[in-house]
Motif scaffolding. Structure first.
Motif, mmCIF file in Angstrom:
data_model
loop_
_atom_site.group_PDB
_atom_site.id
_atom_site.type_symbol
_atom_site.label_atom_id
_atom_site.label_comp_id
_atom_site.label_asym_id
_atom_site.label_seq_id
_atom_site.Cartn_x
_atom_site.Cartn_y
_atom_site.Cartn_z
ATOM 1 N N MET A 1 0.840 -1.200 0.000
ATOM 2 C CA MET A 1 0.000 0.000 0.000
ATOM 3 C C MET A 1 0.874 1.249 0.000
ATOM 4 S SD MET A 1 -2.833 1.144 2.857
ATOM 5 C CE MET A 1 -3.502 2.795 2.869
ATOM 6 N N LYS A 2 0.535 2.193 -0.866
ATOM 7 C CA LYS A 2 1.259 3.446 -0.945
ATOM 8 C C LYS A 2 0.901 4.329 0.251
ATOM 9 C CE LYS A 2 1.895 7.290 -4.165
ATOM 10 N NZ LYS A 2 1.416 8.381 -3.295
ATOM 11 N N THR A 3 1.894 4.981 0.825
ATOM 12 C CA THR A 3 1.656 5.863 1.962
ATOM 13 C C THR A 3 0.748 7.019 1.568
ATOM 14 O OG1 THR A 3 3.829 5.332 2.905
ATOM 15 C CG2 THR A 3 2.759 7.331 3.696
ATOM 16 N N VAL A 4 -0.235 7.291 2.419
ATOM 17 C CA VAL A 4 -1.125 8.439 2.229
ATOM 18 C C VAL A 4 -1.019 9.337 3.447
ATOM 19 C CG1 VAL A 4 -2.715 7.204 0.694
ATOM 20 C CG2 VAL A 4 -3.120 7.201 3.172
ATOM 21 N N ILE A 5 -1.695 10.475 3.380
ATOM 22 C CA ILE A 5 -1.567 11.488 4.423
ATOM 23 C C ILE A 5 -2.888 11.695 5.160
ATOM 24 C CG2 ILE A 5 -1.247 13.978 4.801
ATOM 25 C CD1 ILE A 5 0.928 13.904 2.695
ATOM 26 N N LYS A 6 -2.768 11.872 6.468
ATOM 27 C CA LYS A 6 -3.879 12.325 7.299
ATOM 28 C C LYS A 6 -3.507 13.691 7.869
ATOM 29 C CE LYS A 6 -6.007 11.582 11.813
ATOM 30 N NZ LYS A 6 -5.341 11.426 13.104
ATOM 31 N N ILE A 7 -4.395 14.654 7.724
ATOM 32 C CA ILE A 7 -4.233 15.941 8.383
ATOM 33 C C ILE A 7 -5.186 15.960 9.564
ATOM 34 C CG2 ILE A 7 -4.356 18.448 8.180
ATOM 35 C CD1 ILE A 7 -2.216 17.364 6.398
ATOM 36 N N CYS A 8 -4.638 16.125 10.746
ATOM 37 C CA CYS A 8 -5.448 16.049 11.962
ATOM 38 C C CYS A 8 -5.648 17.432 12.569
ATOM 39 C CB CYS A 8 -4.780 15.121 12.978
ATOM 40 S SG CYS A 8 -5.921 14.553 14.272
ATOM 41 N N GLY A 9 -6.714 17.551 13.336
ATOM 42 C CA GLY A 9 -6.960 18.778 14.082
ATOM 43 C C GLY A 9 -7.624 19.877 13.280
ATOM 44 N N LEU A 10 -8.486 19.508 12.319
ATOM 45 C CA LEU A 10 -9.237 20.529 11.595
ATOM 46 C C LEU A 10 -10.188 21.226 12.568
ATOM 47 C CD1 LEU A 10 -8.136 18.712 9.282
ATOM 48 C CD2 LEU A 10 -10.228 19.237 8.028
ATOM 49 N N ARG A 11 -10.245 22.557 12.471
ATOM 50 C CA ARG A 11 -11.047 23.323 13.420
ATOM 51 C C ARG A 11 -12.136 24.161 12.765
ATOM 52 N NH1 ARG A 11 -6.775 26.317 17.272
ATOM 53 N NH2 ARG A 11 -8.706 26.879 18.365
ATOM 54 N N ARG A 12 -12.035 24.362 11.433
ATOM 55 C CA ARG A 12 -12.983 25.228 10.728
ATOM 56 C C ARG A 12 -13.343 24.589 9.388
ATOM 57 N NH1 ARG A 12 -8.562 29.845 10.236
ATOM 58 N NH2 ARG A 12 -7.625 27.991 9.297
ATOM 59 N N PRO A 13 -14.536 24.852 8.879
ATOM 60 C CA PRO A 13 -14.874 24.335 7.543
ATOM 61 C C PRO A 13 -13.868 24.756 6.483
ATOM 62 C CG PRO A 13 -16.859 25.095 8.649
ATOM 63 C CD PRO A 13 -15.705 25.492 9.532
ATOM 64 N N ARG A 14 -13.303 25.955 6.613
ATOM 65 C CA ARG A 14 -12.332 26.398 5.607
ATOM 66 C C ARG A 14 -11.098 25.499 5.572
ATOM 67 N NH1 ARG A 14 -10.336 32.138 8.104
ATOM 68 N NH2 ARG A 14 -12.520 32.176 8.734
ATOM 69 N N ASP A 15 -10.810 24.814 6.694
ATOM 70 C CA ASP A 15 -9.674 23.887 6.702
ATOM 71 C C ASP A 15 -9.893 22.749 5.710
ATOM 72 O OD1 ASP A 15 -8.623 25.430 8.737
ATOM 73 O OD2 ASP A 15 -9.227 24.055 10.338
ATOM 74 N N ALA A 16 -11.141 22.325 5.573
ATOM 75 C CA ALA A 16 -11.454 21.241 4.634
ATOM 76 C C ALA A 16 -11.089 21.636 3.216
ATOM 77 C CB ALA A 16 -12.935 20.879 4.728
ATOM 78 N N PHE A 17 -11.366 22.885 2.847
ATOM 79 C CA PHE A 17 -11.070 23.338 1.488
ATOM 80 C C PHE A 17 -9.571 23.398 1.214
ATOM 81 C CE2 PHE A 17 -15.331 25.208 2.289
ATOM 82 C CZ PHE A 17 -16.018 24.498 1.306
#
Length: 206
Positions: A1-17
Motif C-alpha cells: 500500500m502506498k503511503t497516504v496522508i492524514k491531516i489532523c486537528g481541523l477546526r474550521r470548515p475552511r480547513d477542509a477546502f
C-alpha cells in the motif's frame, strides 16, 4: 500500500477546502478530546460536509467517556475512530462496526510491545510520548525503537513529521499513513501555504 496522508486537528470548515485539492490526503482528523484543537459536533458536521467525498473522517478521542464517543459516532458517522489515551481492547470491541485506530506513545524499547494489547484495532498510531499532551506535540521519537516491528494491521506514523523529515520518515518505516498536525499550522490553525509546501515535498518522494 502506498503511503497516504492524514491531516489532523481541523477546526474550521475552511480547513477542509485546504485539503480538498490534494489526492494524497486520504484522511481528515477532528479532535473531540480536551485540547486546543477540540471542536463540537456541529462544527465537525460542517467540516465533514465541506470535505472532498473520498476523504475519510477520523474522530479523535482521549479520555472521553464511552458515552461521549458513542454520541459523536451516532451523529458524525466517522469512517474511523482514533483512541489516544488509556482505552482498552474492550472499548474497541464495542465499537466494532467502525474501524478503530489505537494510539501508542513511544517512550522506550518496550512501548511497541503494547500493540499486542489491541488485537481488534484496525490500525496502530505510533506517536511521541509526552507526560502532558496526547498527540500534536510537534516532537519526534527515536525511530530506532521501531526496528524489526512486525504488525499486520495499518501503521499510522505521527509525532513531529514535517516538510524537512517526511521523506526520511517514510523511508524508515514505510507506514500506511503519515499523520500531520502542528507542522501544517500557524498559530494553532491549518495553514494553506504550509500544507501545499508539505505536499510538494511528499510528491518528490514518489
Amino acid at each position: 500500500m502506498k503511503t497516504v496522508i492524514k491531516i489532523c486537528g481541523l477546526r474550521r470548515p475552511r480547513d477542509a477546502f485546504m485539503l480538498n485539492p490534494y489526492p494524497e490526503i486520504a484522511y481528515a482528523g477532528m479532535v473531540f478530546a480536551k485540547s486546543p484543537r477540540q471542536i463540537d459536533i456541529e462544527t465537525a458536521l460542517e467540516i465533514k460536509e465541506a470535505l472532498r467525498d473520498d476523504i475519510k473522517t477520523v474522530a479523535v478521542f482521549a479520555d472521553n467517556s464511552p458515552e461521549e464517543i458513542r454520541y459523536v459516532k451516532s451523529k458524525l458517522n466517522p469512517d474511523v475512530i482514533q483512541l489516544h489515551s488509556d482505552e482498552d481492547n474492550d472499548l474497541i470491541l464495542s465499537l466494532k462496526d467502525t474501524p478503530v485506530w489505537k494510539s501508542i506513545s513511544i517512550r522506550n524499547e518496550h512501548s511497541i510491545d503494547r500493540i499486542k494489547d489491541f488485537p481488534d484495532a484496525e490500525g496502530i498510531v505510533l506517536d511521541t510520548y509526552s507526560p502532558h499532551e496526547r498527540g500534536g506535540t510537534g516532537r519526534t521519537f527515536n525511530r530506532a525503537l521501531l526496528k524489526g516491528i512486525e504488525y499486520s494491521g495499518m501503521l499510522i506514523l505521527a509525532g513531529g513529521i514535517n516538510k524537512d523529515n517526511i521523506t526520511q520518515s517514510i523511508s524508515e518505516l514505510n507506514p500506511d499513513v503519515i499523520d500531520l498536525s502542528s507542522s501544517v499550522e500557524t498559530d494553532g490553525y491549518k495553514d494553506k501555504a504550509k500544507i501545499k509546501e508539505l505536499i510538494d515535498t511528499f510528491r518528490k518522494e514518489d
